[in-house]
Design an enzyme around this catalytic site. Sequence first.
Site, PDB file in Angstrom:
ATOM      1  N   TYR A 200       6.653   3.878 -14.029  1.00  0.00           N
ATOM      2  CA  TYR A 200       5.978   5.092 -13.669  1.00  0.00           C
ATOM      3  C   TYR A 200       5.987   6.199 -14.636  1.00  0.00           C
ATOM      4  O   TYR A 200       7.029   6.465 -15.391  1.00  0.00           O
ATOM      5  CB  TYR A 200       6.550   5.795 -12.309  1.00  0.00           C
ATOM      6  CG  TYR A 200       6.618   4.907 -11.230  1.00  0.00           C
ATOM      7  CD1 TYR A 200       5.590   3.960 -11.051  1.00  0.00           C
ATOM      8  CD2 TYR A 200       7.508   5.167 -10.088  1.00  0.00           C
ATOM      9  CE1 TYR A 200       5.605   3.152  -9.942  1.00  0.00           C
ATOM     10  CE2 TYR A 200       7.430   4.389  -8.948  1.00  0.00           C
ATOM     11  CZ  TYR A 200       6.475   3.285  -9.024  1.00  0.00           C
ATOM     12  OH  TYR A 200       6.462   2.630  -7.662  1.00  0.00           O
TER      13      TYR A 200
HETATM   14  N1  LIG Z   1       6.085  -1.270  -5.319  1.00  0.00           N
HETATM   15  C1  LIG Z   1       4.839  -0.723  -5.683  1.00  0.00           C
HETATM   16  O1  LIG Z   1       4.010  -1.560  -6.221  1.00  0.00           O
HETATM   17  C2  LIG Z   1       4.530   0.471  -5.376  1.00  0.00           C
HETATM   18  C3  LIG Z   1       3.107   0.767  -5.356  1.00  0.00           C
HETATM   19  C4  LIG Z   1       2.642   2.336  -4.960  1.00  0.00           C
HETATM   20  C5  LIG Z   1       3.623   3.223  -4.662  1.00  0.00           C
HETATM   21  N2  LIG Z   1       4.937   2.617  -4.596  1.00  0.00           N
HETATM   22  C6  LIG Z   1       5.995   3.618  -3.963  1.00  0.00           C
HETATM   23  O2  LIG Z   1       5.812   4.305  -2.985  1.00  0.00           O
HETATM   24  C7  LIG Z   1       5.624   5.757  -3.177  1.00  0.00           C
HETATM   25  C8  LIG Z   1       4.564   6.128  -2.128  1.00  0.00           C
HETATM   26  O3  LIG Z   1       3.231   5.663  -2.605  1.00  0.00           O
HETATM   27  P1  LIG Z   1       2.042   6.589  -2.722  1.00  0.00           P
HETATM   28  O4  LIG Z   1       2.196   7.725  -3.800  1.00  0.00           O
HETATM   29  O5  LIG Z   1       0.792   5.659  -2.794  1.00  0.00           O
HETATM   30  O6  LIG Z   1       2.178   7.020  -1.054  1.00  0.00           O
HETATM   31  P2  LIG Z   1       1.330   7.878  -0.142  1.00  0.00           P
HETATM   32  O7  LIG Z   1       1.891   8.506   0.785  1.00  0.00           O
HETATM   33  O8  LIG Z   1       0.221   6.924   0.300  1.00  0.00           O
HETATM   34  O9  LIG Z   1       0.384   8.734  -0.925  1.00  0.00           O
HETATM   35  C9  LIG Z   1       0.951   9.931  -1.615  1.00  0.00           C
HETATM   36  C10 LIG Z   1      -0.165  10.967  -2.015  1.00  0.00           C
HETATM   37  O10 LIG Z   1      -0.900  11.295  -0.886  1.00  0.00           O
HETATM   38  C11 LIG Z   1      -1.218  12.826  -1.097  1.00  0.00           C
HETATM   39  N3  LIG Z   1      -0.103  13.383   0.186  1.00  0.00           N
HETATM   40  C12 LIG Z   1       0.854  13.279   0.534  1.00  0.00           C
HETATM   41  N4  LIG Z   1       1.341  13.826   1.439  1.00  0.00           N
HETATM   42  C13 LIG Z   1       0.134  14.685   1.669  1.00  0.00           C
HETATM   43  C14 LIG Z   1       0.052  15.811   2.510  1.00  0.00           C
HETATM   44  N5  LIG Z   1       1.072  16.178   3.532  1.00  0.00           N
HETATM   45  N6  LIG Z   1      -1.065  16.668   2.459  1.00  0.00           N
HETATM   46  C15 LIG Z   1      -1.993  16.302   1.552  1.00  0.00           C
HETATM   47  N7  LIG Z   1      -1.973  15.401   0.770  1.00  0.00           N
HETATM   48  C16 LIG Z   1      -0.817  14.449   0.711  1.00  0.00           C
HETATM   49  C17 LIG Z   1      -0.670  13.121  -2.299  1.00  0.00           C
HETATM   50  O11 LIG Z   1      -1.784  12.912  -3.326  1.00  0.00           O
HETATM   51  P3  LIG Z   1      -2.755  14.009  -3.910  1.00  0.00           P
HETATM   52  O12 LIG Z   1      -2.173  15.474  -3.591  1.00  0.00           O
HETATM   53  O13 LIG Z   1      -2.705  13.903  -5.474  1.00  0.00           O
HETATM   54  O14 LIG Z   1      -4.056  13.736  -3.085  1.00  0.00           O
HETATM   55  C18 LIG Z   1       0.161  12.086  -2.571  1.00  0.00           C
HETATM   56  O15 LIG Z   1       0.779  11.865  -4.086  1.00  0.00           O
HETATM   57  C19 LIG Z   1       5.676   6.013  -4.644  1.00  0.00           C
HETATM   58  O16 LIG Z   1       5.996   6.921  -5.070  1.00  0.00           O
HETATM   59  C20 LIG Z   1       6.306   4.662  -4.987  1.00  0.00           C
HETATM   60  O17 LIG Z   1       7.912   5.112  -5.225  1.00  0.00           O
HETATM   61  C21 LIG Z   1       5.329   1.430  -4.948  1.00  0.00           C
END
Ligand SMILES: NC(=O)c1ccc[n+]([C@@H]2O[C@H](COP(=O)([O-])OP(=O)(O)OC[C@H]3O[C@@H](n4cnc5c(N)ncnc54)[C@H](OP(=O)(O)O)[C@@H]3O)[C@@H](O)[C@H]2O)c1
Length: 356
Positions: free
Chosen positions: A53
């Site tokens: 990351y």
């Molecule tokens: N193992 C793996 O391969 C893998 C892959 C991906 C993620 N992960 C893990 O999973 C975690 C979460 O993944 P993700 O970030 O993809 O999760 P997600 O919950 O699907 O997306 C998060 C994004 O959605 C938006 N968001 C979140 N809450 C919001 C709200 N209340 N209102 C408006 N927009 C909102 C934000 O982006 P914007 O504001 O930019 O739109 C935020 O960065 C990561 O931090 C990581 O630790 C692991």
Amino acid sequence: MRRRVLGSSGMLVTEFTLGAMTFGAETPEDDTHAILDAFVAGGGDTIDCADVYAEGRSEEYVGRWMASRGNRDDVVLMTKGRFPVGADAGPNGFGLSRRHLTRALDASLRRLGTDHIDLYQVHAWDPLTPPEQWLQTLDAFVRSGKVREIGVSNLNGWQLQRAIMLARQEGLAPIVSLQPQYNLLAREVEWELVDLCELEGLGLLPWSPLGGGWLTGKYRREVVAASGSDVPTGATRLGEDPGRGVESWYKRNDDRVHAIVDEVVAIADARGNTPSQVALAWVNHRRTVASTILGVRTVAQLEDNLGAVGLELSAEETARLDAVSAPELPDYPYGFLSRASERRREALGDPAGSDG
Ligand SMILES: NC(=O)c1ccc[n+]([C@@H]2O[C@H](COP(=O)([O-])OP(=O)(O)OC[C@H]3O[C@@H](n4cnc5c(N)ncnc54)[C@H](OP(=O)(O)O)[C@@H]3O)[C@@H](O)[C@H]2O)c1
């Protein structure tokens, strides 16, 4: 915030984990520290990092936060290794070889400013390193005290079953968790992996629980159209990070996804929650889920999402979401087996069940 046991580890994790993928990417260091403080204030203690990351900056930010707060022992710290960190990683700078994983773990410990990781996860399968080899490497990490528990991420059914059995057969440290993509838009994990985790006692750690932001409702057709653009604009993952987002905007911008998002919004409006809270509550109460990994760019987003703590949808709301998001099962072998199992259960007068 309630805690759950992570698989067979006996280690407790909070029902929501804070993911660090935005740290050092979309989110500058001061804001990440504020997000981490708000998460702890909300009762959370489990943090998911990865070496890859923001090319290591994310782990550095978390490390400096723990050092400044003096709270390393209060945190359940997870990280991952497997992918190249930085453009000059070289041919041996990624994968699951002992050479790479050993260096990757030491680099993570250095960046995080700690002498141990509570859950060290291999970030994905490696076709060039036999699982026996990386399981032995991870077992040595546990014996050395640098790692407490071992988990995996992004494996398919046969890969995970093989790794579980090999660890057991060789008397190596067991795999206690699987971190897969899992949300209302991506339920493929239910084809094999959820049953496998249940049978083998692994905890599930869903990533991207909001589908990268889709399930917040902010990419509904009318919302995007009202902005005067064909695609999302502004400070969002899909609006300003073409590498991560615009591709998935086009990939997901279809009738099925919009029908799911509309149902989430309808349920949220009716019960007085936000769409994010409803989508998070749905995934957080699926079978075998130990902790759902939140991703946020701002404190305000975290505060919204923490509204899902303790939220349980009714059976009727869950059934509506299950129905609208049911993934189309590939006909072979999944559809074939499903029909064959159904006929067999009917002979018992019990058409329900979980094995397809
Ligand atoms: N193992 C793996 O391969 C893998 C892959 C991906 C993620 N992960 C893990 O999973 C975690 C979460 O993944 P993700 O970030 O993809 O999760 P997600 O919950 O699907 O997306 C998060 C994004 O959605 C938006 N968001 C979140 N809450 C919001 C709200 N209340 N209102 C408006 N927009 C909102 C934000 O982006 P914007 O504001 O930019 O739109 C935020 O960065 C990561 O931090 C990581 O630790 C692991």
